[in-house]
Design an enzyme around this catalytic site. Structure first.
Site, PDB file in Angstrom:
ATOM      1  N   TYR A   1       0.812  -1.231   0.000  1.00 39.03           N
ATOM      2  CA  TYR A   1       0.000   0.000   0.000  1.00 39.03           C
ATOM      3  C   TYR A   1       0.846   1.282   0.000  1.00 39.03           C
ATOM      4  CZ  TYR A   1      -0.219  -0.476   5.277  1.00 39.03           C
ATOM      5  OH  TYR A   1       0.022  -0.608   6.602  1.00 39.03           O
ATOM      6  N   GLU A   2       0.183   2.390  -0.132  1.00 38.23           N
ATOM      7  CA  GLU A   2       0.842   3.708  -0.257  1.00 38.23           C
ATOM      8  C   GLU A   2       1.780   3.728  -1.464  1.00 38.23           C
ATOM      9  OE1 GLU A   2      -0.442   5.899   2.013  1.00 38.23           O
ATOM     10  OE2 GLU A   2       0.480   7.366   0.688  1.00 38.23           O
ATOM     11  N   GLY A   3       1.340   3.086  -2.567  1.00 37.42           N
ATOM     12  CA  GLY A   3       2.194   2.920  -3.760  1.00 37.42           C
ATOM     13  C   GLY A   3       3.000   1.652  -3.622  1.00 37.42           C
TER      14      GLY A   3
END
Lengths: 598, 598
Positions: free
Chosen positions: B438-440
């Site tokens: 997550y978060e890229g």
């Protein structure tokens, strides 16, 4: 279809990397032919894809459960197991005189590959049984054989291995389970065993436990451990089932994965009425265990390959289906399948290359196992035995470590959906994680490699293998095709590094055994990477010949591409491991653990 | 104690690797002092160890649940969160004018480290809120600030980020959620968002959602995305809570781990009555997002460090407690703690070295973040900004990849017990696995590194950093202590390799952007290994000075040992990645996926 047995890839690796052709032509199996192999692989695929693979997801959500003292297996397992027995899969590679079909173990190992791809938690029950048969075959009395063997070879009854106790895991010298002779040839067994895979289940009428225990006054340590046959249900002389023995599953472990495989705490002799018979000689129980150990470790390596294959297939399908983003520099228009992104392909090619390389290492190991036992001439048998011994810890540890890598990449390819259980990618990662632990942790495998295997013959087998790899590298380097030349260069450099590490370990272990123990894990990884690269290189040369003959060039180009990918990514990694190995005992010198924790 | 905040190690890395001293002395934070830092770290430790850490295991078994349309958090979360708010932890690094304490973000990042070590699924709720504050601060109107800011800074209300939709994950251009102006400054929001962390919960009276959506007739793609503030409960002008907004959690995802963190499917405007206000400018929603992105990505890197630290502590304790086997060549006598086996120490030292290196990378990144915003002179700010930009994708991706390695090693150290859920080792591995996604995703981070970061300034920041690393390597090489010299040699060789890869990527990306995309992941790993080795080298030099001054030499020797271990195992690995990088686009050239699947 959730899983497709990769018959074509399996056959390609058997023939062009693992040397199965040499086995077919050795005369060791007169009835074996290319057509028979093809027919077996095809039937195997139908069974695994159609019957076993659909069980996998359910087995995760609705795993084995202990209900009123009896283990109920996951829905569908019982029926699938019945078909497995009826189709004769269990007996494939056992000798005809024991009721088997006398085919090469290599084909049974290919079956283990396919079964684990289909459903790892189902497959492990079958390999436990074939492992138990291997322990019983050379050691059992005629009476024991008459009572148990035929039904275990056929799979009608399953087998278990009862080694571990809470205080005796990697170190079996601490086993406390007792066996007292009662005077009529039987022994009273008492004690508790943990981590017993398929220790109880509802798929068969009976279960035959092989139990390590101590006789009264047995010597301390591993020299005082004996093996006993302890049936769940006593078997009468005429083969009919008699009374229930005093053995039961008292708990199932809650595990990270492999929920379909019951991991039992087994209690023997709670009522003082558990009876078994001695298998083999008194105090020589570990010898029986070692008879089956090589095969069992190879089977675990194969588990890694199987579950990694399944994770790969799922990730590849997702990457073709899922659309996100556009090509480099493209600002608008339709989104493309994520397979079109180089970084996603890197993950998929890593998965594919590692699956193929680990499959090739395991299959080559299986061919060596067969030749060691069935090659017509003694020299071939001896050479194959040395190769089997050398490759076994690598097959087990390297393949399962790589399975952890591959299944984790499978999650990553799925992005956020990989972390959500509904896609199944996470299950593969959770299931695979055990294989690096059981049947001897991968650390134990590494110590086996640098100890018993490498130092055991003064490095002879390893150096012979490394020389073979270097020769192959030179063949590749001489090839006109640039990719093959490139792979050859990298293979030679990696083999040189492995050669140097091998010499270093052999020399330094003389000074201090801790040097070898300290570097064992990176050495095994280096060896596995080089061996994997070697087998993929052989496959690439074979592929180049096929392309030259214009036989399905597009398919064969992928084999060359995988060899190249492996060379650029994993053969070069192998070289970097040399420093970790040669740091030796000083590299992991003991520090006060209290200072390592804040 | 299940977890102990490693205050001493944190402080050592802050001071001797990450350059926190430079921050203290820069004048950027006049009130900051060594004593204040010490006091904060100590209180942090008490809170995390005593209040948060005990929640971790329960949160796995008894995670967040959706009950009658409301998310109930895991037992104890609500009470612990109340204490977190009351102690002022949420506001630590926010500006005083916004109700914060005006302390360095680096200390807030250290808090994220400790909170995640204590309980990752609890910690993530807090960082989502501080992230939302960072997005609101520079963009909100005075009215929005008055309504929301103070209560979010204090943590009295939490915040969320609503980006992802089923068809819009890594690629936000595909967002479909709609926002229609109703004429009074409000917007009607409608659509569904997935993977919304802490989208609903019972810990606070209100939740402030930041939602990416499209205005009517907005341009296609990312240029048409706006950000909206959408409260769960409407807030009246006087700050009192009003009516429930038309937004709700309609499903919780079943995840591999992080069960304590509710991952929500959020539905906006089911009844056509969901209202929000525009944050910042129309169609500039991604700009708001990017304001908080660097900090959010660093926080995720820190999650990796925290959960890896916890896994390490548990494995170290187990290795000291669990007895199996004996020393090399010892045949009898008592079994020893498995810590005494070199191969087990190898696993533990790997864990420790990776935790310390990734912590150092993240802390250095945090110091750069603070200096970029608060250093008194512009040159320092500009240089720090470049460093922050460069390090952010490395902190996020390298630390979380290493967290996967470390938590998996933690399972391995436990052997079979690691696979059984009751030890908790498996939970750390399952929890950690999301952070690389997550978060890229880490692939996106790698592309950010080779794209925006490396090519964005023509490699200036990277080359400056590499030159700094080489200088440090030369200092080490000149040291009289053999280990430092040894580390210096390896650091220099690795930095040379990184330099060469950097030049190659910069040059080849001009020819074809796919060259950079193809090599992005191994390049990020190479960069992370070199940066990690660099910071541990700095720590080792500082440790040598402490030893020279006879200040706790035994503790400081462990820092030199970790730098050496890292050099032998990970700096050498970095060199091997060069081939994977320089294989370029050809190394992952597109193959027909149908031929890659049997």
């Amino acid at each position: 279809m959730t899983f497709t047995t990769p018959i074509r890839d399996m056959r390609f690796i058997l023939d062009h990397a693992a040397g199965f052709g040499a086995l077919e032509q050795s005369g060791a199996y007169p009835e074996l032919s290319e057509d028979l192999t093809a027919a077996i692989l095809e039937e195997m695929g139908k069974f695994c894809d159609g019957v076993v693979a659909p069980l996998n997801e359910t087995s995760d959500h609705n795993g084995a459960a202990l209900e009123n003292g009896v283990v109920r297996t996951s829905p569908g397992f019982k029926e699938a197991y019945k078909q497995y027995v009826e189709a004769g899969w269990s007996s494939l590679a056992f000798p005809e005189e024991a009721g088997g079909q006398g085919l090469p173990s290599t084909l049974a190992v290919a079956l283990v590959d396919a079964l684990n791809g289909a459903c790892m938690s189902f497959a492990i029950g079958t390999t436990l049984t074939t492992g138990a048969v291997k322990a019983i075959l050379p050691a059992a009395t005629d009476e024991q054989k008459a009572l148990y063997l035929e039904k275990m070879v056929s799979g009608e009854w399953t087998g278990t291995m009862n080694l571990t106790e809470p205080q005796a895991g990697s170190d079996l010298s601490a086993i406390r389970t007792k066996a007292e002779p009662v005077g009529d040839g039987r022994y009273k067994i008492s004690g508790q065993k943990i981590f017993i895979t398929y220790g109880d289940h509802d798929m068969t009428d009976n279960i035959v436990h092989l139990v390590l225990a101590r006789l009264p006054d047995a010597p301390a340590g591993t020299a005082g451990i004996s093996m006993f046959i302890v049936p769940k249900i006593h078997v009468k002389e005429d083969g009919a089932l008699g009374e229930r023995n005093d053995v039961q599953c008292i708990k199932l472990e809650e595990k990270m994965g492999l929920h379909g495989s019951p991991t039992c705490v087994m209690s023997y002799g709670d009522k003082g009425e558990c009876y078994g018979t001695l298998l083999g000689e008194e105090n020589k129980g570990l010898k029986n265990m070692f008879v089956m150990m090589n095969a069992a470790r190879l089977d675990v390596g194969m588990q890694g390959v199987g579950v990694a294959e399944r994770a790969y297939q799922r990730a590849l399908a997702y990457a073709q289906d899922r659309k996100q983003g556009r090509g480099a520099g493209v600002k608008s228009g339709e989104m493309v399948a994520i397979y079109e992104h180089p970084d996603v392909r890197r993950m998929l090619y890593s998965m594919k290359a590692l699956v193929e390389a680990s499959r090739a290492v395991c299959y080559a190991n299986a061919v060596a196992y067969d030749l060691a036992r069935h090659a017509p001439d003694e020299k071939t048998r001896a050479e194959a035995k040395a190769m089997e011994e050398l490759l076994t810890p690598i097959s087990k540890a390297w393949s399962t470590d790589r399975a952890n890598d591959v299944t984790s990449l499978g999650v990553q390819v799925h992005g956020g959906m990989g972390y959500v259980e509904e896609t199944g990618a996470a299950q593969h990662m959770r299931d695979a994680r055990i294989a690096a632990i059981y049947e001897g942790t991968n650390g134990i495998q590494a110590m086996d490699l640098v100890g018993r295997k490498l130092q055991g013959d003064g490095g002879a087998a390893a150096k012979k293998f490394i020389a073979e790899i270097k020769n192959e590298a030179k063949v590749l380097k001489a090839a006109k095709r640039e990719e093959l030349h490139h792979v050859g260069e990298r293979l030679l450099a990696a083999a040189d590094a492995l050669h140097a590490s091998t010499d270093w370990l052999l020399e330094k272990a003389q000074e201090n055994p801790e040097h070898a123990l300290a570097g064992a894990t990176p050495y095994l990884k280096q060896f596995g990477n080089v061996a994997g690269g070697y087998y993929l290189s052989k496959a690439a040369i074979a592929a180049a010949l096929e392309i030259h003959e214009n036989r399905d060039p597009a398919y064969h180009e992928t084999k060359i591409a995988m060899a190249r990918f492996f060379a650029d990514n994993y053969l070069t990694e192998a070289i970097g491991l040399t420093d970790a190995i040669m740091a030796g005992a000083g590299g992991v010198a003991r520090l006060d653990p209290d200072l390592l924790s804040a």
